[in-house]
Design a protein around this motif. Structure first.
Motif, mmCIF file in Angstrom:
data_model
loop_
_atom_site.group_PDB
_atom_site.id
_atom_site.type_symbol
_atom_site.label_atom_id
_atom_site.label_comp_id
_atom_site.label_asym_id
_atom_site.label_seq_id
_atom_site.Cartn_x
_atom_site.Cartn_y
_atom_site.Cartn_z
ATOM 1 N N ILE A 257 0.838 -1.206 0.000
ATOM 2 C CA ILE A 257 0.000 0.000 0.000
ATOM 3 C C ILE A 257 0.863 1.243 0.000
ATOM 4 N N HIS A 258 1.926 1.239 0.793
ATOM 5 C CA HIS A 258 2.838 2.378 0.830
ATOM 6 C C HIS A 258 3.497 2.566 -0.544
ATOM 7 N N GLY A 259 3.909 1.456 -1.159
ATOM 8 C CA GLY A 259 4.520 1.532 -2.475
ATOM 9 C C GLY A 259 3.556 2.053 -3.526
ATOM 10 N N LEU A 260 2.297 1.668 -3.426
ATOM 11 C CA LEU A 260 1.291 2.140 -4.388
ATOM 12 C C LEU A 260 1.124 3.652 -4.324
ATOM 13 N N ASP A 261 1.258 4.209 -3.140
ATOM 14 C CA ASP A 261 1.096 5.663 -2.969
ATOM 15 C C ASP A 261 2.155 6.454 -3.720
ATOM 16 N N THR A 262 3.260 5.807 -4.053
ATOM 17 C CA THR A 262 4.360 6.530 -4.702
ATOM 18 C C THR A 262 4.380 6.351 -6.220
ATOM 19 N N LEU A 263 3.467 5.540 -6.763
ATOM 20 C CA LEU A 263 3.479 5.238 -8.189
ATOM 21 C C LEU A 263 2.715 6.272 -9.008
ATOM 22 N N SER A 264 3.154 6.388 -10.261
ATOM 23 C CA SER A 264 2.434 7.259 -11.198
ATOM 24 C C SER A 264 1.181 6.540 -11.692
ATOM 25 N N GLU A 265 0.314 7.254 -12.399
ATOM 26 C CA GLU A 265 -0.901 6.653 -12.952
ATOM 27 C C GLU A 265 -0.562 5.510 -13.899
ATOM 28 N N ALA A 266 0.443 5.704 -14.749
ATOM 29 C CA ALA A 266 0.832 4.665 -15.704
ATOM 30 C C ALA A 266 1.331 3.422 -14.966
ATOM 31 N N GLU A 267 2.075 3.609 -13.908
ATOM 32 C CA GLU A 267 2.565 2.473 -13.131
ATOM 33 C C GLU A 267 1.419 1.762 -12.413
ATOM 34 N N LEU A 268 0.432 2.531 -11.943
ATOM 35 C CA LEU A 268 -0.725 1.932 -11.295
ATOM 36 C C LEU A 268 -1.532 1.080 -12.276
ATOM 37 N N VAL A 269 -1.590 1.511 -13.530
ATOM 38 C CA VAL A 269 -2.262 0.706 -14.554
ATOM 39 C C VAL A 269 -1.553 -0.634 -14.701
ATOM 40 N N GLN A 270 -0.229 -0.601 -14.723
ATOM 41 C CA GLN A 270 0.535 -1.845 -14.834
ATOM 42 C C GLN A 270 0.300 -2.749 -13.626
ATOM 43 N N VAL A 271 0.247 -2.170 -12.447
ATOM 44 C CA VAL A 271 -0.015 -2.951 -11.232
ATOM 45 C C VAL A 271 -1.402 -3.576 -11.312
ATOM 46 N N ALA A 272 -2.384 -2.821 -11.765
ATOM 47 C CA ALA A 272 -3.745 -3.345 -11.891
ATOM 48 C C ALA A 272 -3.784 -4.508 -12.885
ATOM 49 N N GLU A 273 -3.061 -4.384 -13.983
ATOM 50 C CA GLU A 273 -3.011 -5.461 -14.971
ATOM 51 C C GLU A 273 -2.339 -6.698 -14.381
ATOM 52 N N PHE A 274 -1.288 -6.487 -13.610
ATOM 53 C CA PHE A 274 -0.594 -7.607 -12.994
ATOM 54 C C PHE A 274 -1.491 -8.304 -11.974
ATOM 55 N N LEU A 275 -2.240 -7.539 -11.183
ATOM 56 C CA LEU A 275 -3.175 -8.132 -10.225
ATOM 57 C C LEU A 275 -4.232 -8.965 -10.946
ATOM 58 N N ALA A 276 -4.741 -8.455 -12.054
ATOM 59 C CA ALA A 276 -5.730 -9.200 -12.839
ATOM 60 C C ALA A 276 -5.113 -10.509 -13.340
ATOM 61 N N PHE A 277 -3.864 -10.453 -13.782
ATOM 62 C CA PHE A 277 -3.165 -11.651 -14.241
ATOM 63 C C PHE A 277 -3.020 -12.665 -13.107
ATOM 64 N N LEU A 278 -2.615 -12.211 -11.922
ATOM 65 C CA LEU A 278 -2.448 -13.117 -10.789
ATOM 66 C C LEU A 278 -3.760 -13.806 -10.429
ATOM 67 N N LYS A 279 -4.848 -13.058 -10.435
ATOM 68 C CA LYS A 279 -6.159 -13.638 -10.130
ATOM 69 C C LYS A 279 -6.569 -14.640 -11.198
ATOM 70 N N PHE A 280 -6.316 -14.319 -12.460
ATOM 71 C CA PHE A 280 -6.632 -15.219 -13.561
ATOM 72 C C PHE A 280 -5.834 -16.513 -13.438
ATOM 73 N N ARG A 281 -4.548 -16.388 -13.194
ATOM 74 C CA ARG A 281 -3.673 -17.554 -13.071
ATOM 75 C C ARG A 281 -4.090 -18.432 -11.894
ATOM 76 N N ALA A 282 -4.484 -17.815 -10.801
ATOM 77 C CA ALA A 282 -4.898 -18.570 -9.619
ATOM 78 C C ALA A 282 -6.154 -19.381 -9.902
ATOM 79 N N ARG A 283 -7.038 -18.869 -10.739
ATOM 80 C CA ARG A 283 -8.250 -19.619 -11.084
ATOM 81 C C ARG A 283 -7.919 -20.818 -11.966
#
Length: 78
Positions: free
Chosen positions: A8-34
């Motif tokens: 959460i602390h790391g997320l506060d320091t990211l730019s919008e573009a970096e947050l988009v990448q994090v969101a995409e990675f989270l979606a990938f992790l959830k997809f892979r887990a399923r």
């Protein structure tokens, strides 16, 4: 500080573009887990599983060698 707090602390320091990448990675992790749930095995369970598989592998290899030797003997007779 827990891992969640660090993220959460790391997320506060990211730019919008970096947050988009994090969101995409989270979606990938959830997809892979399923698709492939990760088994929750401890070291003792893994050691037991390895021992069982190693014994079966040895038995199969020995059975295969007997068939192989039998095939060689048949070739020598022909």
């Amino acid at each position: 500080m827990s891992i969640k707090e660090q993220v959460i602390h790391g997320l506060d320091t990211l730019s919008e573009a970096e947050l988009v990448q994090v969101a995409e990675f989270l979606a990938f992790l959830k997809f892979r887990a399923r698709l492939q749930p990760v088994p929750d095995l401890d070291e003792a369970q893994l050691a037991t599983l390895y021992a069982v598989c190693a014994e079966k592998d040895r038995e199969l290899a020995e059975a295969g060698m007997a068939d192989y030797v039998h095939g060689l003997c048949q070739e020598n007779v022909s």
